[in-house]
Design an enzyme around this catalytic site. Structure first.
Site, PDB file in Angstrom:
ATOM      1  CG  HIS A  47      -1.975  -1.038   1.197  1.00  0.00           C
ATOM      2  ND1 HIS A  47      -3.105  -0.923   0.422  1.00  0.00           N
ATOM      3  CD2 HIS A  47      -2.079  -2.235   1.847  1.00  0.00           C
ATOM      4  CE1 HIS A  47      -3.861  -1.989   0.591  1.00  0.00           C
ATOM      5  NE2 HIS A  47      -3.262  -2.803   1.439  1.00  0.00           N
ATOM      6  CG  HIS A  59      -2.361  -9.598  -4.219  1.00  0.00           C
ATOM      7  ND1 HIS A  59      -2.902 -10.441  -5.176  1.00  0.00           N
ATOM      8  CD2 HIS A  59      -2.155 -10.362  -3.122  1.00  0.00           C
ATOM      9  CE1 HIS A  59      -3.034 -11.654  -4.681  1.00  0.00           C
ATOM     10  NE2 HIS A  59      -2.580 -11.648  -3.429  1.00  0.00           N
ATOM     11  CG  ASN A 107      -5.065 -22.370  14.370  1.00  0.00           C
ATOM     12  OD1 ASN A 107      -5.516 -21.281  14.741  1.00  0.00           O
ATOM     13  ND2 ASN A 107      -4.302 -23.122  15.135  1.00  0.00           N
ATOM     14  NE  ARG A 124       2.752 -14.158  13.617  1.00  0.00           N
ATOM     15  CZ  ARG A 124       2.897 -12.868  13.294  1.00  0.00           C
ATOM     16  NH1 ARG A 124       2.607 -12.469  12.067  1.00  0.00           N
ATOM     17  NH2 ARG A 124       3.323 -11.992  14.173  1.00  0.00           N
TER      18      ARG A 124
END
Length: 301
Positions: A94, A104, A256, A258
């Protein structure tokens, strides 16, 4: 045939190269690294850069994780196997200046067993203001990379990106697209796994030269407070897409992952303005008219 260790080492090297190139393009800020481990197996290196000359905040993340697939992901992938391995590099930048685009990129490899494995990834550009010459440059460079492997890759993957990076509830694309592909295997690409691995690496190697050129073209352009406000509005669309539609975000949350690494794609500030309507003939209106699918950036510019 490559091994998992070779892919991991290659993607780590790409992360190093891209971080160095972005630091040079910014000219001020440096990446900070945080190494992490995943409770279910594996881990990664999260690298964040912020408050630079050009980059307000960005991340270049590497991960290599393994373990048991959640039932929801198994159903989505339509597989029965439990054990998985996944590795990849994910980038979101950004910029400060609204004339420099958000970018991206993600390249990844996923494996359940010898028969069920694939490459995925892509790169797309989200300008706050669409500059046709920059869009044409971006797409031409992606086509050049694709054409080195298969002449139909660019057309296939550009359409895939147009369809994927589409904000349905706004009826607009997130930006000017790029290329996107998933579950790429020999039977749907006419390439071997080794060639697909090479394609993945070549795309990663193209990131810095492409974005450094776009930075060079636009980083010194003056901007007004109104143009900065528009940047915050466009960032809000970016947030909406990532939280509602992005498959990488969903996969990370479901396995799950980070949370700080998963949500590093979000900008430091975004604004939602109720029922914003651009002025007739304004640059903002021109940009909204170009946030559509199926624009031939290469052929028409």
């Amino acid at each position: 045939m490559f091994s998992k260790e070779e892919i991991v080492a290659s993607y780590q090297q790409l992360q190093d190269t891209i971080c160095k190139g972005l630091e040079e393009a910014d000219g001020k800020a440096f990446f900070e690294e945080e190494r992490w481990t995943r409770e279910g197996g594996g881990g990664g290196r999260t690298r964040i850069i912020q408050d630079g000359n050009v980059i307000e905040r960005g991340g270049v993340n590497f991960s290599a994780v393994h373990g048991k697939l959640p039932e929801k992901i198994k159903a989505a992938f339509d597989v029965q196997e439990d054990d998985f391995f996944a590795t990849g590099v994910s980038i979101v930048i950004h910029p400060k200046n609204p004339w420099v685009p958000i970018i991206h990129m993600n390249i990844r490899y996923f494996e359940l067993n010898e028969q069920t494995r694939w490459f995925g990834g892509g790169i797309d550009l989200t300008p706050h203001y669409v500059i046709p010459e920059d869009a044409a440059f971006f797409h031409k460079r992606l086509k050049d990379i694709c054409d080195q492997f298969q002449t139909d890759f660019y057309a296939r993957f550009k359409k895939w990106a147009d369809d994927y990076f589409f904000i349905k509830h706004r009826n607009e694309t997130r930006g000017i697209g790029g290329i996107f592909y998933d579950r790429l295997q020999p039977d749907n690409s006419k390439l071997s796994y080794d060639q697909l691995f090479e394609f993945s690496k070549r795309l990663g190697e193209g990131f810095v030269p492409i974005y450094a050129e776009l930075i060079k073209r636009n980083q010194n352009k003056a901007f007004t407070p109104n143009e900065k406000d528009w940047q915050f509005i466009r960032r809000s669309r970016y947030v909406e897409f990532n939280l509602v539609y992005d498959s990488g975000t969903k996969f990370g949350l479901e396995t799950n992952g980070r949370i700080e690494s998963i949500l590093m794609s979000l900008p430091p500030q975004a604004n939602w303005v109720y029922n914003f309507q651009p002025k007739t003939g304004s640059e903002e209106e021109k940009t909204l008219r170009l946030l559509k699918k199926d624009i031939d950036w290469v052929g028409s510019h």
